[in-house]
Design an enzyme around this catalytic site. Sequence first.
Site, PDB file in Angstrom:
ATOM      1  N   ILE A   1      -2.156   0.472   6.600  1.00 52.85           N
ATOM      2  CA  ILE A   1      -3.279  -0.101   5.838  1.00 52.85           C
ATOM      3  C   ILE A   1      -3.357   0.475   4.429  1.00 52.85           C
ATOM      4  CG2 ILE A   1      -4.682  -0.657   7.840  1.00 52.85           C
ATOM      5  CD1 ILE A   1      -6.191   1.955   7.435  1.00 52.85           C
ATOM      6  N   GLY A   2      -2.452   1.377   4.095  1.00 52.72           N
ATOM      7  CA  GLY A   2      -2.448   1.947   2.753  1.00 52.72           C
ATOM      8  C   GLY A   2      -1.191   2.749   2.503  1.00 52.72           C
TER       9      GLY A   2
ATOM     10  N   GLY B   1       1.387   9.900   1.107  1.00 54.17           N
ATOM     11  CA  GLY B   1       1.566   9.525   2.504  1.00 54.17           C
ATOM     12  C   GLY B   1       1.125   8.113   2.824  1.00 54.17           C
TER      13      GLY B   1
ATOM     14  N   LYS C   1      -3.768   9.299   8.391  1.00 56.27           N
ATOM     15  CA  LYS C   1      -2.922   9.493   7.213  1.00 56.27           C
ATOM     16  C   LYS C   1      -1.769  10.430   7.556  1.00 56.27           C
ATOM     17  CE  LYS C   1      -3.326  10.630   2.295  1.00 56.27           C
ATOM     18  NZ  LYS C   1      -4.277  11.053   1.230  1.00 56.27           N
TER      19      LYS C   1
ATOM     20  N   ASP D   1      -9.871  13.574  -8.820  1.00 57.23           N
ATOM     21  CA  ASP D   1      -9.089  12.335  -8.745  1.00 57.23           C
ATOM     22  C   ASP D   1      -9.992  11.175  -8.326  1.00 57.23           C
ATOM     23  OD1 ASP D   1      -6.793  10.823  -9.046  1.00 57.23           O
ATOM     24  OD2 ASP D   1      -6.125  11.137  -6.995  1.00 57.23           O
TER      25      ASP D   1
END
Length: 440
Positions: A151-152, A157, A173, A271
């Site tokens: 999904i990402g 990672g 993750k 970030d």
Amino acid sequence: MEVNATTTVPAGPPRKNHTFIHHYHHLHSEKHYHSHGHFSFKTILIAIIFVALIMLIFTIFMVVWLIRRQKSSKENGTSKDDSESRVLHDKTNRLMASTIMSFDSSPDVKGGCLYGGNLSRTPTPKFRGVQVFTYRELEVGTDGFDEANVIGNEANGLMYKGILSDGTLAAIKLLHSEGKQGERAFRIEVDLLSQLCSPYLVELLGYCADQHHRLLIFEYMPNGTLQHHLHSHKDQTQLLDWWTRMRIALDCARALEFLHEHAISPVIHRDFKSYNVLLDQNFRAKVSDFGLAKMGSEKKNGQVSTRVLGTTGYLAPEYASTGKLTTKSDVYSYGVVLLELLTGRVPVDIKRPPGEHVLVSWALPRLTNREKVVEMVDPALHGQYSKKALIQVAAIAAMCIQPEADYRPLMTDVVQSLIPIMRNQSLSSSLRFQKQIPSH
């Protein structure tokens, strides 16, 4: 014949008896004196008064000590905010003279609590806590880390959708093996999120440090990233209307406020960007990805010197050029995300005409001009927005992206400015709903 009537009384026995009686009375008097001397009412009263006086003096001393300690703690904790707030108001009053935006305190913010009112979410405690998983458990939950469950795809990672052994849907993750830097990011994220509990931060459910494998397990956010909804093809995403965007802006502001003001020590995200803003089933926002987070200085105007890490287009100028990091660096990044919500543009786009490549450079001179602000609005909104709210939010964005850090507001100021905007929208919606109800 005269008779002598004088009688001589014998001295022996009567004298002995008299001495005994005198001695008896003397002993009785001493016994009576000693018993009353030790237990007299006056003596007891004096003792009670003496003890009470000592307790009173001790109580007064403790109260004075506690008051001084509390006052000293409060002064140390707020000196930084008070100083920065004075600088902020002195400088930004001139900057914002052409706008109608003001930073009045809000009734929704009481006693330092930022969760009051209808616009907020009550923090939910972590009953389960952060769990430790084996690699095998997570492998089973993601069907062997099947590509269909990705999904990402992040720099450090891949993110998988998975189901834990208790049936919980989670985002897992799988971190790349990046040596010391990857291990450091993993440990920072586990340590920080294990301690931080806020409804505006993505919850860490657990982690895996099985041999060389490093994985993080988060609560699942079904609507993905804010970046996806703002910058992907419009036919592939659900359009975020104006008020949904404003609610996301408030949620993000509260997340950063929690990190800067209410964590045990200030935390600088470092970030913050639209990709790290995740949306739940109701399109409420939570901030994620603390791999680059840094503990901030608690000193007045404190700075942290560090390597320049982050994403181009979101970095504050002073941090990008000198590596000097403060909470105001996050404020700048927040201002960039706010511009994305207003304009629908990405922070850096070389496909744009000259002068429009960098979002901040293009937007800053336009944000205090009402006519130009209207021209900046995301065309995808098709004019469906509040012009008054637009001008106010544009003014907030202008303050957040100021080149000089001292001109930027605290995140507390941003929160207090957005709350009235959302409250006014709620009142307007309520009035419209009441007008639609037919009277009987």
